[in-house]
Design a protein around this motif. Sequence first.
Motif, PDB file in Angstrom:
ATOM      1  N   LYS A 446      35.338  14.817  74.307  1.00 35.14           N
ATOM      2  CA  LYS A 446      34.865  15.423  73.049  1.00 35.14           C
ATOM      3  C   LYS A 446      35.090  14.430  71.919  1.00 35.14           C
ATOM      4  O   LYS A 446      36.214  13.978  71.703  1.00 35.14           O
ATOM      5  CB  LYS A 446      35.585  16.741  72.774  1.00 35.14           C
ATOM      6  CG  LYS A 446      35.175  17.862  73.713  1.00 35.14           C
ATOM      7  CD  LYS A 446      35.641  19.217  73.209  1.00 35.14           C
ATOM      8  CE  LYS A 446      35.073  20.341  74.058  1.00 35.14           C
ATOM      9  NZ  LYS A 446      35.376  21.672  73.520  1.00 35.14           N
ATOM     10  N   THR A 539      32.506  24.955  70.366  1.00 32.30           N
ATOM     11  CA  THR A 539      33.606  24.163  69.813  1.00 32.30           C
ATOM     12  C   THR A 539      34.043  24.726  68.461  1.00 32.30           C
ATOM     13  O   THR A 539      33.227  25.242  67.697  1.00 32.30           O
ATOM     14  CB  THR A 539      33.137  22.702  69.621  1.00 32.30           C
ATOM     15  OG1 THR A 539      32.854  22.142  70.895  1.00 32.30           O
ATOM     16  CG2 THR A 539      34.197  21.866  68.929  1.00 32.30           C
ATOM     17  N   GLU A 553      34.230  17.853  66.750  1.00 34.76           N
ATOM     18  CA  GLU A 553      34.190  17.163  68.046  1.00 34.76           C
ATOM     19  C   GLU A 553      33.606  18.088  69.095  1.00 34.76           C
ATOM     20  O   GLU A 553      33.985  19.259  69.191  1.00 34.76           O
ATOM     21  CB  GLU A 553      35.595  16.729  68.459  1.00 34.76           C
ATOM     22  CG  GLU A 553      36.210  15.698  67.529  1.00 34.76           C
ATOM     23  CD  GLU A 553      37.580  15.237  68.007  1.00 34.76           C
ATOM     24  OE1 GLU A 553      38.156  15.907  68.893  1.00 34.76           O
ATOM     25  OE2 GLU A 553      38.085  14.221  67.503  1.00 34.76           O
ATOM     26  N   MET A 554      32.685  17.568  69.867  1.00 40.57           N
ATOM     27  CA  MET A 554      32.120  18.351  70.972  1.00 40.57           C
ATOM     28  C   MET A 554      31.691  17.429  72.094  1.00 40.57           C
ATOM     29  O   MET A 554      31.614  16.206  71.915  1.00 40.57           O
ATOM     30  CB  MET A 554      30.976  19.238  70.487  1.00 40.57           C
ATOM     31  CG  MET A 554      29.790  18.530  69.885  1.00 40.57           C
ATOM     32  SD  MET A 554      28.536  19.697  69.227  1.00 40.57           S
ATOM     33  CE  MET A 554      29.338  20.292  67.736  1.00 40.57           C
ATOM     34  N   SER A 555      31.406  18.019  73.239  1.00 39.11           N
ATOM     35  CA  SER A 555      31.003  17.222  74.395  1.00 39.11           C
ATOM     36  C   SER A 555      29.521  16.883  74.320  1.00 39.11           C
ATOM     37  O   SER A 555      28.741  17.559  73.634  1.00 39.11           O
ATOM     38  CB  SER A 555      31.295  17.969  75.701  1.00 39.11           C
ATOM     39  OG  SER A 555      30.388  19.044  75.875  1.00 39.11           O
ATOM     40  N   GLU A 558      27.402  19.807  75.596  1.00 42.59           N
ATOM     41  CA  GLU A 558      27.290  20.903  74.637  1.00 42.59           C
ATOM     42  C   GLU A 558      26.255  20.569  73.563  1.00 42.59           C
ATOM     43  O   GLU A 558      25.446  21.417  73.174  1.00 42.59           O
ATOM     44  CB  GLU A 558      28.656  21.168  73.998  1.00 42.59           C
ATOM     45  CG  GLU A 558      28.697  22.379  73.077  1.00 42.59           C
ATOM     46  CD  GLU A 558      30.089  22.650  72.531  1.00 42.59           C
ATOM     47  OE1 GLU A 558      30.327  23.778  72.077  1.00 42.59           O
ATOM     48  OE2 GLU A 558      30.932  21.731  72.551  1.00 42.59           O
TER      49      GLU A 558
END
Length: 770
Positions: A446, A539, A553-555, A558
């Motif tokens: 992330k 998130t 922050e994220m993947s 996602e």
Amino acid sequence: MGVNNKKRFLKIFLKTTALLLLAVTGFCVSVYAGLWGKLPDVNDLKELKQAQASLVLDENDELIGKYFVFDRQSVKYKELPQNLIDALIATEDVRFYEHSGVDMRSLGRVFFKTILLSDESSGGGSTITTQLVKNLYGRKNHGVFSMPVNKVKEAITARRIERIFPKEDIITLYFNTVPFSDNTFGIESASQKFFDCSTSELSLSQAATLVGTLKASHSYNPRLYPERSQFRRDVVLQQMVKYNFITEDEANKVKGEKLELAYQYFDSNEGLAPYFREQVRREAGVLVSKIKKEDGSVYDLYKDGLRIYTTLNARMQEYAEDSMEEHMAKLQQQFEQAYGKRKPWKNKQIVSEAVSKLPEYQRLKQKGLKQDAIYDSLSIKKKMKVFDWKKEDELRDMSTLDSISHYLKLLNTGFVALDPHSGAVKAYVGGIDFQSYKYDHVFQSKRQVGSTFKPFVYTAALENGMEPCTYFSLKAITYEGEEDWTPENASKNEDEDITVKYALKKALSNSINTIAVKVMDETGVEAVISQARKMGIETDLPQVPSLALGTAEMSLMELASAYTGFVNKGVSVKPYLIERVEDREGNILWEYKPKIESMEPAYSDQTRESILEMLKATVNEGTAIRIRNRYGLKNDMAGKTGTTQNNKDGWFVAVTPDLVMASWVGNDDHRIGFSNTAIGQGANSALPTVALFLKRINADTDFQSISNARFDRPSDEVIAALDCEPLREETFFERIFDKEVSKKKFGEKKKKGIFSFLKKKNKEEEEKEN
């Protein structure tokens, strides 16, 4: 010798022979009775099942990986080519169809030639059936009696097998259980591994090669010892000639051919899509652990021979990996050269913190060694293999400290391609090298998403009534809070041009930071977060002005998923990797059932079309324009670049009618970013992987439906709503009455001045005229 002596000798010989026979008979009876371990009975033999590898298949049923204790998968008798069967019989058991499990003639030959005359060329006395027993049950250690006990067990069990199974089934069981080179069990696994084909497709040369390895699977390993393996192949061919399975001419023709391998890796560190296969392993393991067999036990991913059908397209995956490697090798070189002598991966503090996390460091520390002594130990050079883009196989002289700095400098990446209408994952690159970096940059990692978050802000603004032709100035505003914060634009020219106002389309396509924050401030941060939630973002999103610039922050997965709604009627699909799981008999144990039809759109179709037009402009004339002018791609495409603070992360999301692609590039150590924006911006660091991938897709005629797909024409209402000049100068009244404050509290609505009143009055008059 007198008559009495002859009689006495004969008497002793007969007694000795009788005692010996009695002893042998007693020994055999003891084995039969199970005193040396239980023998498999008829019921055990009827239920013969061996641990089989579970197969991972792509969307076209192409084998891309396995999960196994023993690398084994089964075939049926009809799938065994006749040349393969003939090669086995000619080499291992020429009287296979004549005996009943034990070849007494061969045993006699072994006894007299091998034991009495010490002639090792006479061969062994085992049959295909006794070898099958050994394959199925192995051999146990009984000390000095190990060989006779195991041989008798195998003979008894072989006889039982011959009474239960026809010869064809015995041949099939043998080929499905026999060990080949490289820890491979069964002919199908060996065919796939060494020749990249199914058993039924084996040529005479390939069949003879694999049968030849059975004499000594390591010594005749065709990967390790090709010349030795080829010689052994020719011996097998000559045996086939000797017993009239093939002619001399057929043998000579094959002998003149050089042994050619098409070796396939199926371990977790090698081969196609290792990060994808690892994620599938995790998900499949959870799925099958919840499914009960008839006997109440659960399925074992490593032993039960399951078939896991995935969404991946193997050819797309090859294109994705090739594109990633082509780009990242060049980018790494740029990255290192840009730093010159100021290399952060050589920074003592950064290196020391990385070293302190090493298991070897902790071990030496526990032994009581001081810091200097530990570093002396870790500075000793030794031969080691490290990953780099030169793809060199030779070992290097490096110390542990050298390897730490080496891996600290390497940029990493993630890439994913989704079907936006179903969520099926078509390509998945979790990092630059799975063996070196197990950390998955698609699902696990992330990072701050930068400007790729801005479309969520603009979507919320339109959904909450903001017109697409709303204008904002570039002028920066300081937002008051715990710490005052003033967003800046990437270009100084933009910051200086404060008398110009941008329409939303121009602001988003050029990724203007100051305007993105103003749009969110005008819309309300709660509304933006709520909109992002509807689009599938789970998130945690901070309620701060910098959220508009992507500080959340994220993947990668996602983020890509959230963009799918722009070409899927406003519904962001949930990505999935597994279509279904079947048992070894083909029964469906689990199947994915999407719920897209029941999902509510996250925004109106008018908003969707408007945002899509803005993202098209990003590709056609904005921050992602190099995908057109440098890479020459003509696909219908929308997209958004992203770059985070201090050039730590580069992002790019591309949206086409039938494929959504997302790419991230950065360093796993957050303290090491790009040295300048020219290299680190998403358009330079992340976009090229997507561009190179699409170029390969466009060149493949099998993917024409994706390459030639076109966006639907937006509605007349959307076209009219976007029909305004992208830029305009502030008017006289705006400069006097509607100046933006230079400092304000975030979320505090601006008081309406006289210009707002005049604007409203003018709008009412226009509506009356219409």
